[in-house]
Design a protein around this motif. Structure first.
Motif, mmCIF file in Angstrom:
data_model
loop_
_atom_site.group_PDB
_atom_site.id
_atom_site.type_symbol
_atom_site.label_atom_id
_atom_site.label_comp_id
_atom_site.label_asym_id
_atom_site.label_seq_id
_atom_site.Cartn_x
_atom_site.Cartn_y
_atom_site.Cartn_z
ATOM 1 N N LEU A 56 0.821 -1.208 0.000
ATOM 2 C CA LEU A 56 0.000 0.000 0.000
ATOM 3 C C LEU A 56 0.851 1.253 0.000
ATOM 4 O O LEU A 56 0.401 2.317 -0.389
ATOM 5 C CB LEU A 56 -0.907 0.013 1.228
ATOM 6 N N ASP B 83 5.408 11.792 16.376
ATOM 7 C CA ASP B 83 4.827 10.471 16.155
ATOM 8 C C ASP B 83 3.657 10.524 15.200
ATOM 9 O O ASP B 83 2.869 11.453 15.230
ATOM 10 C CB ASP B 83 4.292 9.936 17.494
ATOM 11 N N GLY B 84 3.502 9.498 14.413
ATOM 12 C CA GLY B 84 2.315 9.424 13.567
ATOM 13 C C GLY B 84 2.560 9.977 12.181
ATOM 14 O O GLY B 84 1.832 9.660 11.259
ATOM 15 N N VAL C 94 1.756 12.112 -1.589
ATOM 16 C CA VAL C 94 0.966 11.746 -2.762
ATOM 17 C C VAL C 94 -0.140 12.752 -3.020
ATOM 18 O O VAL C 94 -0.364 13.164 -4.163
ATOM 19 C CB VAL C 94 0.364 10.345 -2.576
ATOM 20 N N LEU C 95 -0.815 13.172 -1.944
ATOM 21 C CA LEU C 95 -1.906 14.123 -2.154
ATOM 22 C C LEU C 95 -1.368 15.413 -2.752
ATOM 23 O O LEU C 95 -1.948 15.978 -3.680
ATOM 24 C CB LEU C 95 -2.625 14.400 -0.835
ATOM 25 N N THR D 146 1.989 8.503 7.773
ATOM 26 C CA THR D 146 1.109 9.277 6.901
ATOM 27 C C THR D 146 1.886 10.130 5.911
ATOM 28 O O THR D 146 1.323 10.546 4.911
ATOM 29 C CB THR D 146 0.183 10.187 7.715
ATOM 30 N N TYR E 80 1.525 9.455 2.240
ATOM 31 C CA TYR E 80 0.223 9.766 1.666
ATOM 32 C C TYR E 80 0.042 11.265 1.506
ATOM 33 O O TYR E 80 -0.596 11.725 0.557
ATOM 34 C CB TYR E 80 -0.881 9.150 2.517
ATOM 35 N N VAL E 81 0.622 12.023 2.445
ATOM 36 C CA VAL E 81 0.574 13.476 2.294
ATOM 37 C C VAL E 81 1.326 13.875 1.028
ATOM 38 O O VAL E 81 0.850 14.690 0.223
ATOM 39 C CB VAL E 81 1.185 14.157 3.539
#
Lengths: 298, 358
Positions: A230, A267-268, A278-279, A272, A275-276
């Motif tokens: 993914l 953290d976190g 990619v956007l 992500t 994906y950020v």
């Protein structure tokens, strides 16, 4: 030093993403379908390596070769049995189909008695070796490199050269390029497009298997390792979905972003950040870094 | 066989095409109204879930089945609805008002997600929604003051007009009412110019555009309506489970929703309900047959996913119209009894259409 180390581990991780993304792109270019099962093919490859090395006692090189052959055959069969019958249907059906294939593969693996539900370590010859460069006698400030990472980077490099040679110089590669540019025209020129599609799937499965075996020493072999696929989607998108070098570059970008975000941001963000990216990429340059920009003519 | 003799243009867009429709759908409504007396408590709870998934499915069907924009992150909208509802009822807002806000917030986020859809097609849109889904899931996990983080958040039951609805029949009727309202709304939408515009966009963006359909407006509208429905479903979902955590709204949930509408039958409202029933009944069926299988298959944790995957593959290969398509075939067979021909619903051979030269 720290920065360099982060970059190198990012590159290694990025090579894995790149290899999986390469599979997407190969299939996308040849058949214009997007395979969501690519991560699962990688998982199958890793399990194949595990079975070869631990159960059948093959040496490392023989295990790799047999897994490559087995996975290519598997890819060709997969195309022949489930993908080809619905060629020409909307892209959406094929996406759902490959999601289904992924589910089945993931589930079937857990049914293998003994290894299916466990996380297994792949006994590669270079396991847990590290190289140190520089620093003082205490080892402080040294550049510590994991051999596993270096092997990934090296293998990816070799694979890229091989694929480049294949597409540039071999008859098969040129035929595949022709078919991916215009299927109908290629068909008229006598190129066996259907067979090429099968070969593209075989090639993609083989590349995925390599990625799986390379990744196995770092993350262990388990049924859910395919989910890393993914993160290869962002790689393929950043590179431009139809470009082979783009896939690798995209993979490297995603790998480094992830590695640096994991260290410098709270953290976190590690999970992500791809994906950020990619956007943002889709907003700014929807065709990716190397994608071709084409307009439909009516 | 029934021949409908149309004497009026309004008959073309009537919701009930003939007396048979009126009779059977009234019977269905009567049966659903009587369900609390007919079903055991457990079955009623399952029926609740079917209704909730059907609401979310209606939204996704509108987006994927009727507008042709497919979303791999729909669970995120479900989650937005669920958390909004949990938070707002937590601070004491009445049920209906917070339900409205759940839908509204989801719709607003849907508009934001819909914006890239104006430039993106096919797989790129899938990627954008997928990424969005992951980001929202992470937000749920990290924004602890509102969502309770990974530890989850418990949700109170519904209180409406000072009356405690509880979890049994009362909650069922609330779900039923909202489902019926949403279904009628979607059916109405689909027969209006807006719905026709959605279908036109699905069939060909270029021809839709040349007929004067404003692509940007209608795509965003489709996204926001779809997200709002998912938001309502999420709100009910939160009340139903009484406990929500971020991992209930992950990619697998999005794929479940897609699986539901594909198996139900893309492009049909009936399909949503058939798919929802299928999605809820399947795990029950699996656990029923588990005991008869050999140990290493029956006890494998992946059994469910193998069956899901195999079902999905089988439907895409053999019955692309889904359960509803199968029902249409059965119905046609019965209607024209001795005259049904095998090739009647045969799929047309088609050349691969290139997406690339768009």
């Amino acid at each position: 030093m720290l920065f360099l180390q982060l970059v190198i581990s990012g590159i290694a991780q990025g090579c894995i993403y790149g290899l999986i993304a390469l599979g997407f792109v190969l299939i996308y270019k040849a058949t214009e379908t997007v395979s969501f099962a690519q991560g699962e093919l990688m998982m199958l490859g890793a399990f194949g390596g595990l079975v070869c090395m631990t159960m059948m006692g093959f040496p490392y090189w023989l295990a790799i070769i047999s897994v490559l052959i087995a996975m290519s055959v598997f890819g060709v069969l997969l195309e022949r049995i489930v993908i080809r019958p619905i060629l020409g249907q909307p892209a959406f059906s094929i996406v759902m189909l490959t999601i289904g294939i992924g589910y089945v593969a993931r589930g079937l693996i857990t049914m293998i008695p003994g290894i299916g539900t466990d996380t297994n370590a792949l006994p590669v010859p270079y396991k847990d070796e590290i190289l140190k460069f520089g620093g003082n006698e205490m080892g402080i400030g040294a550049l510590v490199l994991n051999v596993e990472h270096l092997v990934i980077i090296g293998a990816t490099g070799i694979l890229c050269v091989l694929l480049f040679a294949l597409f540039r110089y071999s008859k098969l590669g040129v035929a595949m390029q022709a078919a991916s540019q215009n299927q109908l025209a290629a068909y008229y020129m006598g190129i066996p497009v259907k067979r090429l599609n099968g070969i593209a799937w075989g090639l993609a499965a083989a590349v995925a298997a390599i990625a799986g075996i390379l990744l196995a020493p770092i993350t262990f072999v388990h049924a859910n390792m395919g989910f890393i696929g993914l993160k290869a989607f962002p790689a393929a998108v950043v590179g431009g979905f139809g470009s082979l070098p783009g896939a690798i570059v995209g993979g490297l970008v995603i790998g480094m972003v992830e590695s640096l975000a994991g260290f410098y941001l709270p953290d976190g963000f590690k999970d992500t950040a791809p994906y950020v990216v990619v956007l943002i990429m889709l907003m700014v340059k929807p065709n990716g870094l190397f994608g071709e920009k084409l307009r439909k003519k009516v | 066989m029934r021949f409908i003799f149309k004497t009026d243009y309004a008959q073309d867009i009537n919701l009930a095409k003939h007396g048979g429709h009126v009779f059977w759908y009234s019977a269905l409504v009567a049966l659903l109204l009587a369900a609390p007396w007919l079903l055991a408590e457990y079955s009623l709870a399952q029926l609740n879930l079917v209704l909730i998934y059907a609401i979310a499915g209606l939204g996704l069907m509108l987006l994927a089945g009727f507008t042709g924009q497919f979303s791999l992150g729909h669970a995120a909208f479900l989650g937005v609805g669920a958390y909004t509802q949990a938070y707002l009822t937590g601070i004491g807002m009445p049920f209906l008002l917070s339900l409205g806000f759940s839908g509204l917030l989801s719709a607003l986020i849907g508009i934001v997600v819909g914006l890239p859809a104006l430039r993106l097609k096919g797989i790129y849109l899938g990627m954008a929604t997928l990424s969005f889904g992951f980001i929202i899931e992470e937000v749920f996990a990290r924004w602890e003051s509102v969502t309770g983080g990974n530890a989850g958040k418990s949700v109170a039951g519904i209180t409406m007009f000072g009356y405690e609805v509880g979890s049994g029949e009362g909650f069922y009727y609330v779900c039923l009412a909202i489902t019926v309202a949403c279904t009628l709304g979607i059916l109405n939408l689909l027969r209006s110019p807006t719905g026709r515009a959605f279908v036109a966009i699905r069939d060909s963006e270029i021809s839709a555009q040349s007929m004067g359909i404003h692509l940007a407006y209608y795509k965003t509208l489709s996204f926001s309506i779809s997200a709002a429905l998912a938001g309502f479903a999420g709100a009910l979902y939160a009340h139903n489970l009484r406990f929500i955590s971020p991992d209930q709204f992950n990619l697998l949930q999005s794929i479940d929703l897609l699986l539901m509408i594909v198996i139900g039958g893309l492009g049909s409202v009936h399909g949503v309900f058939l798919g929802a029933i299928f999605l809820i009944i399947l795990p029950q069926g699996i656990s029923a047959v588990k005991g008869f299988l050999p140990e290493f298959i029956g006890q494998a944790p992946g059994l469910k996913s193998v069956i899901y995957g195999a079902m999905l593959i089988a439907f895409v290969l053999f019955e692309p119209m889904g359960l509803y398509g199968r029902w249409l075939k059965v119905r046609t067979y019965l209607q024209m009894f001795p005259f049904y021909r095998k090739g009647m619903f045969k799929r047309q051979k088609s050349f691969q259409k290139s997406d690339r030269l768009k």
